[in-house]
Write an enzyme that holds these catalytic residues in place. Structure first.
Site, PDB file in Angstrom:
ATOM      1  N   ARG A 156     -37.455  51.218  55.803  1.00  0.00           N
ATOM      2  CA  ARG A 156     -38.506  51.504  56.453  1.00  0.00           C
ATOM      3  C   ARG A 156     -38.965  52.914  56.172  1.00  0.00           C
ATOM      4  O   ARG A 156     -40.054  53.223  56.326  1.00  0.00           O
ATOM      5  CB  ARG A 156     -38.173  51.844  57.868  1.00  0.00           C
ATOM      6  CG  ARG A 156     -39.449  51.359  58.850  1.00  0.00           C
ATOM      7  CD  ARG A 156     -39.248  51.066  60.347  1.00  0.00           C
ATOM      8  NE  ARG A 156     -38.694  52.244  61.131  1.00  0.00           N
ATOM      9  CZ  ARG A 156     -38.642  51.889  62.387  1.00  0.00           C
ATOM     10  NH1 ARG A 156     -38.797  50.916  62.938  1.00  0.00           N
ATOM     11  NH2 ARG A 156     -38.001  52.782  63.067  1.00  0.00           N
ATOM     12  N   LYS A 171     -28.834  60.255  53.721  1.00  0.00           N
ATOM     13  CA  LYS A 171     -27.578  60.322  54.177  1.00  0.00           C
ATOM     14  C   LYS A 171     -27.603  59.195  55.349  1.00  0.00           C
ATOM     15  O   LYS A 171     -28.003  59.287  56.406  1.00  0.00           O
ATOM     16  CB  LYS A 171     -27.122  61.855  54.888  1.00  0.00           C
ATOM     17  CG  LYS A 171     -25.633  61.864  55.018  1.00  0.00           C
ATOM     18  CD  LYS A 171     -25.380  62.540  56.375  1.00  0.00           C
ATOM     19  CE  LYS A 171     -26.032  62.135  57.881  1.00  0.00           C
ATOM     20  NZ  LYS A 171     -25.077  60.875  57.968  1.00  0.00           N
ATOM     21  N   GLU A 247     -37.929  59.617  64.468  1.00  0.00           N
ATOM     22  CA  GLU A 247     -37.926  58.423  65.480  1.00  0.00           C
ATOM     23  C   GLU A 247     -36.605  58.746  66.272  1.00  0.00           C
ATOM     24  O   GLU A 247     -35.512  58.225  65.815  1.00  0.00           O
ATOM     25  CB  GLU A 247     -37.918  57.245  64.494  1.00  0.00           C
ATOM     26  CG  GLU A 247     -38.914  56.996  63.570  1.00  0.00           C
ATOM     27  CD  GLU A 247     -40.327  56.460  64.226  1.00  0.00           C
ATOM     28  OE1 GLU A 247     -40.091  56.160  65.494  1.00  0.00           O
ATOM     29  OE2 GLU A 247     -41.266  56.371  63.570  1.00  0.00           O
ATOM     30  N   CYS A 281     -33.209  51.347  70.020  1.00  0.00           N
ATOM     31  CA  CYS A 281     -33.823  52.421  70.643  1.00  0.00           C
ATOM     32  C   CYS A 281     -34.891  51.988  71.460  1.00  0.00           C
ATOM     33  O   CYS A 281     -35.373  52.439  72.245  1.00  0.00           O
ATOM     34  CB  CYS A 281     -34.407  53.306  69.292  1.00  0.00           C
ATOM     35  SG  CYS A 281     -35.244  52.339  68.260  1.00  0.00           S
ATOM     36  N   GLU A 378     -30.332  56.875  77.850  1.00  0.00           N
ATOM     37  CA  GLU A 378     -30.165  55.629  77.044  1.00  0.00           C
ATOM     38  C   GLU A 378     -28.573  54.846  77.319  1.00  0.00           C
ATOM     39  O   GLU A 378     -27.701  55.709  77.184  1.00  0.00           O
ATOM     40  CB  GLU A 378     -30.124  55.922  75.588  1.00  0.00           C
ATOM     41  CG  GLU A 378     -31.529  56.035  75.172  1.00  0.00           C
ATOM     42  CD  GLU A 378     -31.493  56.006  73.570  1.00  0.00           C
ATOM     43  OE1 GLU A 378     -31.006  56.937  73.017  1.00  0.00           O
ATOM     44  OE2 GLU A 378     -32.321  55.296  73.051  1.00  0.00           O
TER      45      GLU A 378
HETATM   46  P1  NAD Z   1     -27.085  60.144  66.164  1.00  0.00           P
HETATM   47  O1  NAD Z   1     -28.164  61.101  66.486  1.00  0.00           O
HETATM   48  O2  NAD Z   1     -25.636  60.662  66.499  1.00  0.00           O
HETATM   49  O3  NAD Z   1     -26.749  60.052  64.442  1.00  0.00           O
HETATM   50  C1  NAD Z   1     -27.973  59.476  63.926  1.00  0.00           C
HETATM   51  C2  NAD Z   1     -27.836  60.228  62.528  1.00  0.00           C
HETATM   52  O4  NAD Z   1     -27.818  61.515  62.421  1.00  0.00           O
HETATM   53  C3  NAD Z   1     -26.604  59.832  61.586  1.00  0.00           C
HETATM   54  O5  NAD Z   1     -26.763  59.650  60.227  1.00  0.00           O
HETATM   55  C4  NAD Z   1     -25.665  60.792  61.928  1.00  0.00           C
HETATM   56  O6  NAD Z   1     -24.692  61.295  60.781  1.00  0.00           O
HETATM   57  C5  NAD Z   1     -26.629  62.038  61.946  1.00  0.00           C
HETATM   58  N1  NAD Z   1     -26.227  63.228  62.565  1.00  0.00           N
HETATM   59  C6  NAD Z   1     -25.391  63.489  63.520  1.00  0.00           C
HETATM   60  N2  NAD Z   1     -25.101  64.858  64.041  1.00  0.00           N
HETATM   61  C7  NAD Z   1     -25.944  65.453  62.999  1.00  0.00           C
HETATM   62  C8  NAD Z   1     -26.203  66.928  62.823  1.00  0.00           C
HETATM   63  N3  NAD Z   1     -25.653  67.657  63.885  1.00  0.00           N
HETATM   64  N4  NAD Z   1     -26.979  67.189  61.857  1.00  0.00           N
HETATM   65  C9  NAD Z   1     -27.657  66.241  61.303  1.00  0.00           C
HETATM   66  N5  NAD Z   1     -27.386  64.958  61.334  1.00  0.00           N
HETATM   67  C10 NAD Z   1     -26.569  64.495  62.168  1.00  0.00           C
HETATM   68  O7  NAD Z   1     -27.493  58.691  66.586  1.00  0.00           O
HETATM   69  P2  NAD Z   1     -26.874  57.127  66.453  1.00  0.00           P
HETATM   70  O8  NAD Z   1     -25.861  57.205  67.447  1.00  0.00           O
HETATM   71  O9  NAD Z   1     -26.413  57.038  65.026  1.00  0.00           O
HETATM   72  O10 NAD Z   1     -28.060  56.325  66.787  1.00  0.00           O
HETATM   73  C11 NAD Z   1     -28.330  55.968  67.981  1.00  0.00           C
HETATM   74  C12 NAD Z   1     -29.795  56.796  68.629  1.00  0.00           C
HETATM   75  O11 NAD Z   1     -30.693  56.656  67.374  1.00  0.00           O
HETATM   76  C13 NAD Z   1     -30.313  56.327  69.681  1.00  0.00           C
HETATM   77  O12 NAD Z   1     -30.582  57.669  70.467  1.00  0.00           O
HETATM   78  C14 NAD Z   1     -31.562  55.650  69.440  1.00  0.00           C
HETATM   79  O13 NAD Z   1     -32.454  55.564  70.349  1.00  0.00           O
HETATM   80  C15 NAD Z   1     -31.962  56.179  68.163  1.00  0.00           C
HETATM   81  N6  NAD Z   1     -32.764  55.343  67.376  1.00  0.00           N
HETATM   82  C16 NAD Z   1     -33.938  55.507  67.315  1.00  0.00           C
HETATM   83  C17 NAD Z   1     -34.719  54.803  66.506  1.00  0.00           C
HETATM   84  C18 NAD Z   1     -36.178  55.021  66.543  1.00  0.00           C
HETATM   85  O14 NAD Z   1     -37.018  54.335  65.539  1.00  0.00           O
HETATM   86  N7  NAD Z   1     -36.927  55.664  67.415  1.00  0.00           N
HETATM   87  C19 NAD Z   1     -34.214  53.705  65.756  1.00  0.00           C
HETATM   88  C20 NAD Z   1     -33.026  53.337  65.862  1.00  0.00           C
HETATM   89  C21 NAD Z   1     -31.972  54.277  66.749  1.00  0.00           C
END
Ligand code: NAD
Length: 477
Positions: A156, A171, A247, A281, A378
């Site tokens: 996407r 990443k 997102e 999400c 969430e």
């Molecule tokens: P997360 O924010 O913990 O991790 C997402 C990504 O961010 C991972 O690749 C992780 O390695 C990276 N990350 C973590 N800490 C970071 C930092 N300090 N700096 C840079 N990158 C960092 O989220 P998650 O647990 O992987 O995913 C779940 C979350 O994602 C939920 O809140 C969900 O709602 C959201 N989500 C949103 C969408 C959307 O389209 N809006 C789609 C899917 C998931």
């Protein structure tokens, strides 16, 4: 490792050391992937920037054809990709197959959009002058993706970037690098230059995030993940004024009015709440049900939830897989327990499941209040929180009482009400009488703290294009 997909991820495996990828259903280590240091990622970004100049010099048709070839290969490897996805993120195989289709749909869509980045000729303000507006690729982009849709979140973002003439370095989540690596291998096989789309797994996301956001070559950062990390990246990206697409998390209301088709609403809730064990999400985080149909809705939902088969996603009949890790399980437990001690009632489930260490039993809670943590955060687990409401105004007030604004759902057969509620909901997406709204043809994204920008649709391509205004003077004879 099964031979049929080993070749797709071989290029990303570590010879020694590396980062372990675990199967959340069993805890078993599936692979050790190679990780990249900041110095290596810096070199990869610079190589992407060099390669991008050739990529953008190709015709739009050339880029479209390479993307189409990538789409064809994704479709041809549907089973292998689905298996990789299930093994590392736990979702049932049927859902993983659907995710492959969803991921592929973005590549197909943007292979078509690649040829439609039209500019404009603007009627001029003076004789002898012409105004031309072209669309130029943003440049080299970076992305950070989550684990819950490990295939679709890669395509996407990267398909519109590549279609527009950008390069992208991604990443993936530490939990799910294999899906991303498999897609990268297929892109190379499709003739997309290796330097144009690079996957760089890392066990230090904060360091890579900072590097992406402050790197002078990167022009845009695209992130899907939690709101907290999104805010951090936005603040870091400000230092170099990068474009950003965010997102982030949601807190979707799923509103059932008394005039709704209750069976259809239950069907919709099963998808919107329990897909991917609630780890989406756009998952229905709060089920708002009008008091007059509350008991009927809960009774029918409970019949369906009680029949869900919990188990390893690789088993053919499994419908609810594990949660991604122990931290996620503890959060679901904490929110559920707090709701129960705060006065909510348990209709079914409410605890861990014996299918394995990271499984949670599909649960329904009634009597949830909007001020409870479970309605404000969430849940990201298979727990339906039901909040009763009195009338339309009450439903809208509760639905909008959150800092999030991603997806929302509404079930009603009254056309006027559907329109009023759709207009009043402060959300980027509203789904009326449907439980599943993701599609490549519509703009996906949120308002408020759920994010910035849109993905998919023709608007998704604009995220990777800048407008350039050219004024041509001296045209009078
Ligand atoms: P997360 O924010 O913990 O991790 C997402 C990504 O961010 C991972 O690749 C992780 O390695 C990276 N990350 C973590 N800490 C970071 C930092 N300090 N700096 C840079 N990158 C960092 O989220 P998650 O647990 O992987 O995913 C779940 C979350 O994602 C939920 O809140 C969900 O709602 C959201 N989500 C949103 C969408 C959307 O389209 N809006 C789609 C899917 C998931």
């Amino acid at each position: 490792m099964p031979q049929d997909y080993a070749a797709l991820i071989a290029h990303g495996l570590a010879d020694s050391g590396g980062m372990a990828v675990l199967d959340p259903a069993t805890g078993e280590r599936i692979a050790n992937v190679r990780t990249y240091s900041s110095a290596e990622i810096d070199a990869i970004i610079r190589a992407a920037e060099t390669a991008r100049k050739d990529w953008v010099g190709e015709t739009a048709k050339f880029r479209a054809n390479r993307l189409r070839a990538w789409f064809d290969l994704i479709v041809a490897h549907r089973e292998q990709l689905a298996e990789i996805c299930t093994r590392e993120c736990g979702k049932p195989l049927a859902e993983a197959r659907a995710e492959v289709d969803y991921a592929a749909s973005f590549v197909e869509w943007f292979s078509e959009e690649a040829r439609r980045a039209y500019g404009e000729v603007v009627p001029s303000f003076a004789a002898g002058k012409a105004i031309i507006v072209t669309k130029e690729p943003v440049g080299t982009c970076a992305a950070i993706t989550p684990w819950n849709f490990p295939l679709a979140m890669i395509t996407r973002k990267s398909a519109p970037a590549l279609a527009a003439g950008c390069a992208m370095v991604i990443k993936p989540s530490e939990a799910t690098p294999l899906s991303a690596l498999a897609l990268e291998a297929l892109a190379v096989k499709a003739g997309i230059p290796a330097a144009i789309l690079r996957i760089v797994p890392s066990a230090d996301p904060a360091e890579v995030g900072k590097l992406f956001c402050t790197h002078p070559v990167i022009r845009k950062i695209s992130f899907t993940g939690s709101t907290a990390v999104g805010k951090l990246l936005l603040s870091q990206a400000g230092s170099t004024v990068k474009k950003a697409c965010m997102e982030l998390g949601g807190n979707a209301p799923f509103i059932v009015f008394e005039d709704a088709d209750i069976d259809a609403a239950v069907d919709g809730a099963m998808i919107a709440k329990y897909r991917n064990a609630g780890q989406a999400c756009i998952g229905a985080n709060r089920l708002l049900v009008q008091q007059s149909v509350h008991d009927r809705f809960v009774e029918r939902l409970a019949e369906r939830v009680g029949a869900l088969k919990v188990g390893n996603g690789m088993e053919a009949d499994s419908q609810i897989g594990p949660l991604i890790n122990d931290k996620a399980l503890q959060k679901v437990e904490m929110l559920t327990d707090a709701a129960l001690s705060g006065g909510a009632a348990r209709v079914c489930g409410g605890g861990r499941h014996n299918a394995g260490a990271q499984f949670y039993t599909p649960t329904i809670l009634t009597g949830v209040r909007q001020d409870m943590a479970i309605a404000q955060q969430e849940i990201f687990g298979p727990v339906a929180s039901i909040i009763p409401f009195a009338d339309e105004a009450d439903a809208i007030r509760i639905a909008n009482d959150t800092r999030s604004g991603l997806a929302s759902y509404c079930y009603t057969r009254d056309l006027g009400r559907a329109w009023r509620v759709m207009s009043a909901l402060e959300y980027g997406m509203v789904s009326i009488n449907e439980g599943l709204l993701g599609t490549e043809v519509a703009p996906f994204g949120g308002v408020k703290e759920s994010g910035l920008g849109r993905e998919g649709s023709r608007h998704g391509m604009d995220e990777y294009l800048e407008l350039k205004y050219a004024l041509m003077g001296g045209l009078s004879g």
